[in-house]
Design a protein around this motif. Structure first.
Motif: not given
Ligand SMILES: NC(=O)c1ccc[n+]([C@@H]2O[C@H](COP(=O)([O-])OP(=O)(O)OC[C@H]3O[C@@H](n4cnc5c(N)ncnc54)[C@H](OP(=O)(O)O)[C@@H]3O)[C@@H](O)[C@H]2O)c1
Length: 233
Positions: A10, A33, A76, A139, A174
């Motif tokens: 997305s 989502r 991803n 993470y 991003t």
């Protein structure tokens, strides 16, 4: 039909990967989502933090996988939080385990039995899959495990003519990066200067690397560093 399933298409790297595959004539299905913004992509809405939603999405994906030859599965989607060892509530840690590891495992369990020779499973790791920095405890932990999952995938798929690899991006421009560094030019320059090229990576550069890895079985089991040469200080 030549089919790609991408989690987290997305936005960012996933959306750029979807665009690249669509331009090359592949059918693309996104799982996240929000829908994939690229024209021509199919999207299945799913919040990876909800195991039941992931199971429902797997049901839809299985129907797609049965008709696919080959099928490329690109893991991803992930969640990055700033947190520290000794300060992460159990529920928060379980949530990131669910999004970054359990959801990809559920997709593997549903789809790998249906994948035909010539297929591939590509994981998106991070520079932080092989090193740690402060304030990224959950993470760093899950990204290290992503490389372990890829290596185990390689071993367990031996003999099926299905390959795997883990692409590890550096600082890529991003939403995920901007959430953490903002848009202040000085901060951006400081982050950019951590690569040998002195700039941020574009999502399209990582997408090209993912697409190449998915189409070249010779890299089976490899960790591919895609970070413009990150400088160590
Ligand atoms: N950007 C970087 O500098 C960088 C560096 C190293 C590694 N990476 C890795 O590259 C991959 C892509 O990240 P990106 O930079 O492209 O980030 P991004 O633009 O923020 O995209 C993240 C994607 O993950 C999906 N996602 C997040 N939480 C989700 C959830 N609960 N359920 C379903 N999908 C979810 C998002 O979809 P929805 O919000 O629509 O659900 C979105 O499509 C990640 O694995 C990331 O760790 C990025």
């Amino acid at each position: 039909m030549k089919q790609v399933i991408i989690s987290g298409a997305s936005a960012g790297i996933g959306a750029a990967t979807a665009a690249g595959f669509l331009a090359a004539g592949w059918a693309v299905t996104n799982v996240s989502r929000r829908p994939c913004p690229v024209a021509g992509a199919n999207s299945i809405a799913c919040d990876f933090s909800d195991p039941q939603a992931v199971q429902r999405a797997c049901g839809e994906l299985e129907a797609i996988a049965r008709a696919a030859a080959p099928l490329l599965l690109i893991h991803n989607a992930s969640l990055l939080r700033n947190d520290r060892c000794g300060e992460v509530p159990d529920a928060d840690f379980r949530e990131i385990l669910q999004i970054n590891l359990a959801a990809p495992n559920a997709l593997n369990s549903a789809l790998l039995p249906l994948m035909k020779p010539g297929s591939a499973v590509i994981y998106v790791g991070s520079t932080l899959a092989e090193k740690a920095v402060p304030n990224a405890y959950s993470y760093v932990t899950t990204k290290h495990a992503t490389i372990g999952m890829m290596r185990a995938t390689c071993q367990d798929l031996a003999g099926r003519d299905i390959h795997t690899a883990c692409v590890c991006p550096g600082f890529t421009d991003t939403e995920m990066l901007r959430t953490h560094i903002g848009t202040d030019p000085e901060t951006e320059q400081a982050v950019a200067s951590m690569s040998a090229f002195g700039r941020l990576i574009t999502p399209e550069e990582i997408a090209e690397t993912i697409i190449w890895a998915a189409l070249h079985p010779v890299v089976n089991g490899a960790v591919l560093h895609a970070n413009l040469g990150q400088l160590e200080r």
